[in-house]
Design a protein around this motif. Structure first.
Motif, short mmCIF file in Angstrom:
data_model
loop_
_atom_site.label_atom_id
_atom_site.label_comp_id
_atom_site.label_asym_id
_atom_site.label_seq_id
_atom_site.Cartn_x
_atom_site.Cartn_y
_atom_site.Cartn_z
N PHE A 113 0.82 -1.20 0.00
CA PHE A 113 0.00 0.00 0.00
C PHE A 113 0.87 1.26 0.00
O PHE A 113 0.55 2.26 -0.63
CB PHE A 113 -0.91 -0.01 1.24
N ARG A 114 1.99 1.18 0.71
CA ARG A 114 2.85 2.36 0.83
C ARG A 114 3.91 2.45 -0.27
O ARG A 114 4.75 3.35 -0.25
CB ARG A 114 3.57 2.33 2.18
N ALA A 115 3.84 1.52 -1.23
CA ALA A 115 4.93 1.44 -2.21
C ALA A 115 4.96 2.60 -3.20
O ALA A 115 5.97 2.85 -3.83
CB ALA A 115 4.86 0.11 -2.95
N GLY A 116 3.86 3.31 -3.37
CA GLY A 116 3.81 4.38 -4.36
C GLY A 116 4.42 5.67 -3.87
O GLY A 116 4.92 5.74 -2.75
N PRO A 117 4.38 6.72 -4.71
CA PRO A 117 4.98 7.99 -4.33
C PRO A 117 4.35 8.60 -3.07
O PRO A 117 5.04 9.31 -2.33
CB PRO A 117 4.74 8.89 -5.53
N PHE A 118 3.06 8.33 -2.83
CA PHE A 118 2.43 8.91 -1.64
C PHE A 118 2.90 8.20 -0.37
O PHE A 118 2.78 8.74 0.72
CB PHE A 118 0.91 8.89 -1.75
N GLY A 119 3.44 6.99 -0.53
CA GLY A 119 3.96 6.28 0.62
C GLY A 119 5.40 6.65 0.93
O GLY A 119 5.89 6.38 2.02
N GLU A 120 6.07 7.29 -0.05
CA GLU A 120 7.50 7.58 0.11
C GLU A 120 7.80 8.35 1.39
O GLU A 120 8.72 8.02 2.13
CB GLU A 120 7.99 8.40 -1.08
N LYS A 121 7.00 9.40 1.59
CA LYS A 121 7.22 10.25 2.76
C LYS A 121 7.04 9.44 4.04
O LYS A 121 7.82 9.55 4.98
CB LYS A 121 6.20 11.39 2.70
N ILE A 122 6.00 8.60 4.06
CA ILE A 122 5.72 7.77 5.24
C ILE A 122 6.88 6.83 5.50
O ILE A 122 7.38 6.71 6.63
CB ILE A 122 4.42 6.96 5.01
N ILE A 123 7.34 6.17 4.42
CA ILE A 123 8.42 5.20 4.57
C ILE A 123 9.67 5.90 5.08
O ILE A 123 10.38 5.42 5.97
CB ILE A 123 8.68 4.48 3.22
N CYS A 124 9.91 7.09 4.52
CA CYS A 124 11.05 7.91 4.93
C CYS A 124 10.94 8.20 6.44
O CYS A 124 11.93 8.11 7.17
CB CYS A 124 10.99 9.18 4.12
N GLY A 125 9.75 8.54 6.89
CA GLY A 125 9.54 8.82 8.30
C GLY A 125 9.70 7.57 9.16
O GLY A 125 10.30 7.60 10.23
N LEU A 126 9.16 6.46 8.65
CA LEU A 126 9.21 5.22 9.42
C LEU A 126 10.65 4.76 9.62
O LEU A 126 11.00 4.20 10.66
CB LEU A 126 8.40 4.13 8.72
N GLU A 127 11.50 5.03 8.61
CA GLU A 127 12.90 4.63 8.75
C GLU A 127 13.54 5.26 9.98
O GLU A 127 14.49 4.73 10.53
CB GLU A 127 13.68 5.03 7.49
N LYS A 128 13.01 6.40 10.37
CA LYS A 128 13.58 7.09 11.53
C LYS A 128 13.04 6.57 12.86
O LYS A 128 13.58 6.92 13.90
CB LYS A 128 13.27 8.59 11.43
N CYS A 129 11.97 5.82 12.84
CA CYS A 129 11.41 5.43 14.13
C CYS A 129 11.05 3.95 14.26
O CYS A 129 10.56 3.52 15.29
CB CYS A 129 10.19 6.29 14.45
N VAL A 130 11.30 3.16 13.21
CA VAL A 130 11.06 1.73 13.37
C VAL A 130 12.32 1.09 13.92
O VAL A 130 13.41 1.27 13.38
CB VAL A 130 10.63 1.07 12.05
N LEU A 131 12.19 0.38 15.02
CA LEU A 131 13.34 -0.21 15.68
C LEU A 131 13.91 -1.31 14.80
O LEU A 131 13.18 -2.11 14.21
CB LEU A 131 12.91 -0.76 17.04
N GLU A 132 15.23 -1.34 14.75
CA GLU A 132 15.89 -2.31 13.87
C GLU A 132 15.75 -3.73 14.41
O GLU A 132 15.59 -4.67 13.66
CB GLU A 132 17.36 -1.96 13.72
N SER A 133 15.84 -3.86 15.73
CA SER A 133 15.82 -5.20 16.32
C SER A 133 14.53 -5.91 15.92
O SER A 133 13.44 -5.47 16.24
CB SER A 133 15.90 -5.10 17.84
N GLU A 134 14.69 -6.98 15.18
CA GLU A 134 13.53 -7.71 14.70
C GLU A 134 12.90 -8.49 15.85
O GLU A 134 13.61 -9.08 16.67
CB GLU A 134 13.92 -8.65 13.58
N VAL A 135 11.60 -8.50 15.85
CA VAL A 135 10.93 -9.27 16.88
C VAL A 135 10.51 -10.60 16.26
O VAL A 135 9.93 -10.63 15.19
CB VAL A 135 9.68 -8.53 17.38
N THR A 136 10.84 -11.68 16.90
CA THR A 136 10.43 -12.97 16.34
C THR A 136 9.09 -13.38 16.93
O THR A 136 8.75 -13.00 18.04
CB THR A 136 11.47 -14.06 16.67
N ILE A 137 8.38 -14.12 16.14
CA ILE A 137 7.09 -14.59 16.64
C ILE A 137 7.02 -16.10 16.54
O ILE A 137 7.70 -16.70 15.75
CB ILE A 137 5.89 -13.96 15.89
#
Lengths: 530, 165
Positions: free
Chosen positions: A506-530
């Motif tokens: 859903f976020r793959a298009g140009p309108f998602g770019e800004k969101i993805i850019c923002g998420l890169e700054k606040c999504v924790l790198e440590s992967e959570v396993t399930i």
């Protein structure tokens, strides 16, 4: 042409306004007709009231702004209780409402002269030095000043109800019944988790209840369906789940180590022990700095949507929209559907911020869109009568000589939202300022779990996006919470992966770019396993 | 992306026109949706596989030969970006568009024709309507216009509407 009676829309192409019983409320002693189900602010607006309060210091007139209880411009004294946000209180027959700042009333305030002369008497900052000669003088003046400038009077009535207390144990607590919260509750609930969903409003749906347009996205995510219907669809899904308890008119005031405190209906204190908590408290509207931006008639775009699409009240005759994001563009179209003219849309950026198709559908009805323009000031004494707009140069400065007067009786500020993040702060989440996401947002994993273990976010509080994304985020948070509690088995895990993938797509298009850019700054790198 | 500075498409930004022969045969969907946005109801609703879209963010492309003019896409388009176009045997043109304003239009109503900029470019007559209650309050309205206007008429207003800009 849309039929209007008593300031209220009698018909609408999309919405059926069901008006309940007629009641009478009293505004500064004067009877005003209202309908049950309307908020006090909405009923007053329909009756032509524009000045809701006066500013603390200069006694400048203030009207409503957000209409959803996030600002304080509409505070009045209701049945003797001061500082009530009138946009959150529903009318009752015989209700007594008084404006609390201003003499004799907010509309005709004798002290409003201050706005013109105060700089002569009290040059800026001088109040820190005046009246400090002795303690007695200072205390005397403080008391006078407090009466003169501050909030309302002390309560005139003593609480006479029966306060109750209830303890609730639940697997998942969801705070906020908008698209994100409802989706989280549905998705945690469908795998068997015991869920409690609370919302401060007497209805579910959050801001979906004013979205009359059809949603974008894929049919799988209810594209082509109107927002107001999506709210109903989600509510139906919720009501089918027996393990989901929904409490409306319930406000959470704090989260303390996995327990939440809340007040239900103003009478009942709730202590909620939850293994997982999803915070989906949404966002509030930003304002913009320009001269007279506090004049009644300068409203948040969402505030106007609430007034018009929820309560069916005509906001004015001619609007000016500031901001060409989707909210501004959609609001323009909705105003026209309600028979209200729009003078122009003003956008500071060199291009339209929202979807082109939203812009095209108002442009072809003759609404001019001025890019690289801004509003310089609002004109009017007690409410907006016109606005001055001007073109901007490459450095965002108004170009002299390009000023233009636009006649309008209200101005909608549609310059974006900021997450309602206070609960997250209080709960101890690590926060970060991410402009792409609208302001302070919590750090989170890709499953939307914050740095406080077991505390999730979904929807605009996690970053300003829109309702479809909020529903998708709620799905991820809800399923992850259920899985971590041992519900759902492999099926749930599979759906979780799919949900994450759907949102990425859903976020793959140009309108998602800004969101993805923002998420890169606040999504924790440590992967959570399930 | 110049169209984002204006809010309307200029001639050179429009999708390719269907051929006159195709327009004479039966109505065809003409989609003015140039910007990549996450939206796909037209693609999903098309029973003839005439709308091409590989990713949900791709702008739709219509294969005019495959399009049967069934109007499934125009019923659902949330962007009001689809127009059904046709040229009749008698040389008259027809444009069908989504309409969500009061008063609802009926067959026989006279309407002002507006182009993409909202300029009045003539008058036309409504010759068919899908009533709002049959399509979730989005009425479909077909207007009869001059043949050479089918690529220009993009909005309508009832004649005598007081609410004109």
């Amino acid at each position: 042409m849309v039929r209007i009676e008593n300031g209220r829309l009698q018909e609408h192409p999309i919405i059926d306004f069901e008006r309940k019983k007629e009641v009478t409320i009293y505004f500064n002693g004067k009877p005003i007709k209202a309908f049950e189900g309307e908020t006090v602010a909405a009923a007053l607006y329909a009756a032509g009231v524009r000045v809701f309060s006066r500013s603390f210091r200069w006694h400048r007139p203030r009207g409503f702004f957000c209409a959803i209880g996030k600002c304080s411009a509409c505070m009045m004294e209701v049945d003797g209780v001061p500082n009530v946000r009138t946009c959150k209180v529903y009318v009752r027959d015989g209700m007594q409402i008084r404006t609390q700042s201003g003499f004799p009333s907010a509309e005709k305030d004798a002290f409003s002269i201050l706005d013109d002369v105060i700089d002569l008497v009290f040059p800026h900052g001088s109040h820190y030095k005046k009246f400090t000669s002795t303690k007695a003088v200072r205390n005397f003046m403080l008391k006078r000043m407090r009466k003169f400038t501050g909030f309302g009077n002390p309560p005139k009535v003593v609480y006479g109800g029966n306060a109750e207390y209830e303890r609730i144990d639940t697997d998942v607590l969801v705070i906020g019944g908008g698209p994100g919260g409802m989706s989280a509750a549905i998705n945690a609930g469908k795998y068997g988790a015991k869920v409690l969903l609370v919302d401060e409003n007497p209805f579910l749906g959050g801001q979906l209840v004013k979205q009359t347009h059809r949603f974008f996205g894929s049919a799988k995510h209810r594209a082509g369906t109107r927002g107001i219907k999506i709210a109903k669809i989600l509510e139906d899904e919720l009501s089918k789940l027996e393990n989901v308890d929904v409490r409306k008119e319930t406000r959470v005031f704090g989260i303390y180590n996995g327990e939440a405190g809340a007040v239900q209906g103003g009478e009942k204190l709730l202590r909620i022990k939850a293994k997982k908590i999803v915070v989906a408290t949404g966002a509030y509207e930003r304002t913009l700095i320009f001269e007279n931006n506090d004049l009644p008639g300068v409203y948040g775009a969402g505030g106007v949507q609430t007034l018009m699409n929820v309560y069916g009240i005509k906001p004015g005759d001619m609007g000016l929209i500031v901001g060409s994001g989707n909210v501004g563009l959609i609001l323009t179209y909705q105003l026209m559907q309600a028979g209200v003219n729009v003078a122009a849309i003003v956008e500071a950026m060199p291009r339209i911020g929202g979807y082109f198709v939203h812009a095209a559908k108002v442009r072809r009805l003759g609404v001019p869109i001025y890019v690289r323009h801004t509003i310089l000031k609002a004109i009017g004494k007690n409410s907006v009568e016109a606005a001055i707009i001007a073109q901007l140069d490459d450095k965002w400065q108004p170009i002299p000589g390009t000023e233009k007067k636009v006649d309008c009786d209200f101005i909608c500020v549609a310059v974006g939202l900021s997450p309602t993040h206070e609960l997250l702060y209080q709960a101890g989440c690590q926060m970060k300022f991410v402009p792409e996401l609208g302001g302070m947002v919590p750090l989170r994993t890709k499953y939307n779990e914050t740095t406080v273990s077991g505390l999730y976010v979904a929807g605009d509080v996690a970053g300003i996006e829109e309702a479809t994304a909020a529903i998708m985020e709620g799905r991820i948070a809800g399923i992850h919470a259920a899985v971590m509690l041992g519900y759902g088995g492999d099926e749930a895990k599979e759906e979780l992966d799919e949900a994450v993938k759907d949102l990425e797509e859903f976020r793959a298009g140009p309108f998602g770019e800004k969101i993805i850019c923002g998420l890169e700054k606040c999504v924790l790198e440590s992967e959570v396993t399930i | 992306m110049k169209y984002l500075e204006r809010g309307y498409l200029e001639k050179d930004e429009l999708p390719p026109f269907p051929s006159r022969e195709r327009l004479m045969k039966k109505s065809v969907a003409y989609i003015e949706c140039p910007q990549p946005i996450p939206c796909s109801p037209c693609y999903e609703s098309c029973p003839a596989d005439a709308v091409k879209m590989e990713n949900i963010n791709d702008p739709p492309e219509v294969d005019y030969e495959k399009c049967t003019g069934c109007m499934k896409c125009i019923r659902v388009c949330p962007g009001l970006a689809i127009f059904m176009l046709r040229i009749r045997e008698d040389g008259k043109g027809e444009v069908t568009l989504q309409y969500e304003f009061l008063p609802w239009l009926k067959k026989g109503d006279r309407v002002k024709l507006l182009n993409r900029k909202g300029e009045e470019i003539g008058e036309g007559v409504v010759n068919w309507v899908l009533p709002p209650e049959r399509n979730d309050n989005t009425s479909l309205v077909r207007v009869e216009v001059d043949e050479n206007l089918i690529f220009d008429v993009r909005a309508i207003r009832p004649v005598g509407d007081i609410n004109e800009g």
